[in-house]
Design a protein around this motif. Structure first.
Motif, PDB file in Angstrom:
ATOM      1  N   LEU A 272       0.830  -1.211   0.000  1.00  0.00           N
ATOM      2  CA  LEU A 272       0.000   0.000   0.000  1.00  0.00           C
ATOM      3  C   LEU A 272       0.861   1.256   0.000  1.00  0.00           C
ATOM      4  O   LEU A 272       0.483   2.284  -0.587  1.00  0.00           O
ATOM      5  N   ASP A 273       2.011   1.188   0.656  1.00  0.00           N
ATOM      6  CA  ASP A 273       2.913   2.335   0.712  1.00  0.00           C
ATOM      7  C   ASP A 273       3.675   2.541  -0.598  1.00  0.00           C
ATOM      8  O   ASP A 273       4.024   3.672  -0.939  1.00  0.00           O
ATOM      9  N   SER A 274       3.925   1.445  -1.335  1.00  0.00           N
ATOM     10  CA  SER A 274       4.821   1.540  -2.486  1.00  0.00           C
ATOM     11  C   SER A 274       4.125   1.471  -3.842  1.00  0.00           C
ATOM     12  O   SER A 274       4.654   1.982  -4.835  1.00  0.00           O
ATOM     13  N   ALA A 275       2.958   0.868  -3.920  1.00  0.00           N
ATOM     14  CA  ALA A 275       2.288   0.692  -5.209  1.00  0.00           C
ATOM     15  C   ALA A 275       1.679   2.010  -5.689  1.00  0.00           C
ATOM     16  O   ALA A 275       1.318   2.869  -4.882  1.00  0.00           O
ATOM     17  N   PRO A 276       1.547   2.174  -7.005  1.00  0.00           N
ATOM     18  CA  PRO A 276       0.984   3.426  -7.533  1.00  0.00           C
ATOM     19  C   PRO A 276      -0.439   3.699  -7.066  1.00  0.00           C
ATOM     20  O   PRO A 276      -0.805   4.852  -6.830  1.00  0.00           O
ATOM     21  N   THR A 277      -1.259   2.649  -6.953  1.00  0.00           N
ATOM     22  CA  THR A 277      -2.646   2.798  -6.522  1.00  0.00           C
ATOM     23  C   THR A 277      -2.999   1.659  -5.573  1.00  0.00           C
ATOM     24  O   THR A 277      -2.336   0.612  -5.580  1.00  0.00           O
ATOM     25  N   PRO A 278      -4.043   1.816  -4.767  1.00  0.00           N
ATOM     26  CA  PRO A 278      -4.474   0.716  -3.907  1.00  0.00           C
ATOM     27  C   PRO A 278      -4.847  -0.538  -4.691  1.00  0.00           C
ATOM     28  O   PRO A 278      -4.586  -1.655  -4.229  1.00  0.00           O
ATOM     29  N   HIS A 279      -5.451  -0.375  -5.870  1.00  0.00           N
ATOM     30  CA  HIS A 279      -5.792  -1.552  -6.673  1.00  0.00           C
ATOM     31  C   HIS A 279      -4.536  -2.285  -7.127  1.00  0.00           C
ATOM     32  O   HIS A 279      -4.489  -3.518  -7.145  1.00  0.00           O
ATOM     33  N   ASP A 280      -3.499  -1.544  -7.484  1.00  0.00           N
ATOM     34  CA  ASP A 280      -2.225  -2.174  -7.839  1.00  0.00           C
ATOM     35  C   ASP A 280      -1.656  -2.930  -6.645  1.00  0.00           C
ATOM     36  O   ASP A 280      -1.111  -4.025  -6.795  1.00  0.00           O
ATOM     37  N   ALA A 281      -1.764  -2.333  -5.451  1.00  0.00           N
ATOM     38  CA  ALA A 281      -1.289  -3.003  -4.242  1.00  0.00           C
ATOM     39  C   ALA A 281      -2.068  -4.291  -4.009  1.00  0.00           C
ATOM     40  O   ALA A 281      -1.488  -5.332  -3.677  1.00  0.00           O
ATOM     41  N   LEU A 282      -3.383  -4.226  -4.181  1.00  0.00           N
ATOM     42  CA  LEU A 282      -4.220  -5.416  -4.020  1.00  0.00           C
ATOM     43  C   LEU A 282      -3.824  -6.487  -5.018  1.00  0.00           C
ATOM     44  O   LEU A 282      -3.674  -7.661  -4.644  1.00  0.00           O
ATOM     45  N   ARG A 283      -3.635  -6.111  -6.268  1.00  0.00           N
ATOM     46  CA  ARG A 283      -3.267  -7.093  -7.301  1.00  0.00           C
ATOM     47  C   ARG A 283      -1.924  -7.749  -6.981  1.00  0.00           C
ATOM     48  O   ARG A 283      -1.779  -8.974  -7.098  1.00  0.00           O
TER      49      ARG A 283
ATOM     50  N   THR B  52     -12.051   3.077  -0.998  1.00  0.00           N
ATOM     51  CA  THR B  52     -11.977   4.499  -0.661  1.00  0.00           C
ATOM     52  C   THR B  52     -11.480   5.311  -1.858  1.00  0.00           C
ATOM     53  O   THR B  52     -11.916   6.449  -2.076  1.00  0.00           O
ATOM     54  N   ALA B  53     -10.586   4.714  -2.636  1.00  0.00           N
ATOM     55  CA  ALA B  53     -10.066   5.383  -3.836  1.00  0.00           C
ATOM     56  C   ALA B  53     -11.053   5.315  -4.994  1.00  0.00           C
ATOM     57  O   ALA B  53     -10.792   5.880  -6.069  1.00  0.00           O
ATOM     58  N   GLY B  54     -12.194   4.637  -4.803  1.00  0.00           N
ATOM     59  CA  GLY B  54     -13.201   4.538  -5.841  1.00  0.00           C
ATOM     60  C   GLY B  54     -12.823   3.594  -6.971  1.00  0.00           C
ATOM     61  O   GLY B  54     -13.380   3.672  -8.067  1.00  0.00           O
ATOM     62  N   GLU B  55     -11.907   2.663  -6.686  1.00  0.00           N
ATOM     63  CA  GLU B  55     -11.412   1.790  -7.753  1.00  0.00           C
ATOM     64  C   GLU B  55     -12.207   0.488  -7.893  1.00  0.00           C
ATOM     65  O   GLU B  55     -12.219  -0.109  -8.967  1.00  0.00           O
ATOM     66  N   ILE B  56     -12.807   0.010  -6.798  1.00  0.00           N
ATOM     67  CA  ILE B  56     -13.470  -1.294  -6.857  1.00  0.00           C
ATOM     68  C   ILE B  56     -14.877  -1.205  -6.271  1.00  0.00           C
ATOM     69  O   ILE B  56     -15.218  -0.265  -5.569  1.00  0.00           O
ATOM     70  N   ARG B  57     -15.661  -2.221  -6.548  1.00  0.00           N
ATOM     71  CA  ARG B  57     -17.029  -2.306  -6.042  1.00  0.00           C
ATOM     72  C   ARG B  57     -17.034  -2.532  -4.534  1.00  0.00           C
ATOM     73  O   ARG B  57     -16.020  -2.903  -3.943  1.00  0.00           O
ATOM     74  N   GLU B  58     -18.188  -2.355  -3.939  1.00  0.00           N
ATOM     75  CA  GLU B  58     -18.299  -2.337  -2.486  1.00  0.00           C
ATOM     76  C   GLU B  58     -18.682  -3.680  -1.862  1.00  0.00           C
ATOM     77  O   GLU B  58     -18.584  -3.837  -0.654  1.00  0.00           O
ATOM     78  N   ASP B  59     -19.131  -4.647  -2.662  1.00  0.00           N
ATOM     79  CA  ASP B  59     -19.881  -5.775  -2.099  1.00  0.00           C
ATOM     80  C   ASP B  59     -19.091  -7.075  -1.950  1.00  0.00           C
ATOM     81  O   ASP B  59     -19.676  -8.130  -1.727  1.00  0.00           O
ATOM     82  N   ILE B  60     -17.782  -7.030  -2.043  1.00  0.00           N
ATOM     83  CA  ILE B  60     -16.975  -8.249  -1.929  1.00  0.00           C
ATOM     84  C   ILE B  60     -16.128  -8.184  -0.662  1.00  0.00           C
ATOM     85  O   ILE B  60     -15.169  -7.409  -0.590  1.00  0.00           O
TER      86      ILE B  60
END
Length: 206
Positions: free
Chosen positions: A97-108, A159-167
Motif C-alpha cells: 500500500l505504501d509503495s504501489a501506484p494505486t491501492p488496486h495495484d497493491a491489491l493485485r 476508498t479510492a473509488g477503484e473497486i465495487r463495495e460488495d466483496i
C-alpha cells in the motif's frame, strides 16, 4: 585502593563482554533460525514435507544439531515454516500500500503473493488436513493474520473509488483459493493469471 578500582573495572569489562557475547549468540541463533526456515520452505517445495532434514540443514549451511535445537520435531519445523510464510504475506500488505501506484495495484500484487503461497505452500495441504496434534490451530491463525490484511487492501481500493463495495475479504480469498486448486496436478496451470482476472473483475464499472 588502586588495585580495588582495577578489579572493579575488570569485572565491569567482563560483564560487558558477557552481555555482548550473549547478544551475539542470540543474533546468530535468530539468523540460523531464519535461514533454516527459508531452506526448509525451498526443500518442501521440491521434495515435500517428508524431505530428509539433513537436506534442509545442508541447504541452510548448518549442522543437524542446530536444526534440532530450533525444531526438535518435524512437526515443529512444518508449523514454523507455515507461520513464517503467513507472516511474510501479512507484512507485505501494508508495504505494498505504501509503495504501489494505486491501492488496486497493491491489491493485485498482494493477491499474486497470496497465490504463490497457496500454490507452493510447501506440501502442507495434506498436513493441514490431518489430525496431528499441533496443526489444528493453523487455519485459524492463517485467517486471523491474512483476512485483516486483505480487508485493509480492499478498503483502500474502495476508498479510492477503484473497486465495487460488495466483496468481503474472506470471499475474495476463498475465490482465489478455489482458483489455485487446479495447480496441484498441472504444472502449466496459471493460477496467477486466473486470480488477476478475478481481481480485475472487482473494478467499479463507470
Amino acid at each position: 585502593m588502586r588495585e580495588v578500582e582495577d578489579d572493579a573495572v575488570n569485572q565491569r569489562d567482563d560483564k560487558d563482554g558477557d552481555a555482548s557475547s550473549a547478544a551475539s549468540r542470540r543474533k546468530d541463533a535468530r539468523r540460523n533460525k531464519e535461514t533454516l526456515l527459508e531452506a526448509a520452505a525451498a526443500v518442501f517445495v521440491t521434495s515435500g514435507v517428508e524431505a530428509p532434514v539433513r537436506d534442509i540443514a545442508s541447504r541452510a549451511g548448518v549442522g543437524l544439531g542446530t536444526l534440532y535445537r530450533h525444531f526438535p520435531t518435524r512437526a515443529d519445523l512444518i508449523i514454523a515454516v507455515y507461520r513464517h510464510q503467513v507472516e511474510a504475506c501479512a507484512e507485505a500488505g501494508p508495504a505494498l500500500l505504501d509503495s504501489a501506484p494505486t491501492p488496486h495495484d497493491a491489491l493485485r500484487q498482494w493477491i499474486d503473493l497470496f497465490v504463490d503461497f497457496l500454490v507452493t505452500k510447501h506440501g502442507l495441504a495434506a498436513v493441514l488436513r490431518s489430525d496431528q496434534q499441533g496443526f489444528g490451530g493453523l487455519h485459524a491463525y492463517f485467517l486471523d493474520r491474512l483476512v485483516p490484511v486483505c480487508t485493509q487492501l480492499l478498503d483502500a481500493a474502495r476508498t479510492a473509488g477503484e473497486i465495487r463495495e460488495d466483496i468481503p475479504a474472506l470471499t475474495l480469498m476463498r475465490g482465489v483459493g478455489n482458483l489455485c486448486i487446479g495447480a496441484e496436478n498441472d504444472p502449466a496451470y496459471d493460477a496467477r493469471r486466473l486470480a488477476a482476472v478475478l481481481v480485475d473483475g472487482l473494478r467499479r464499472t463507470r
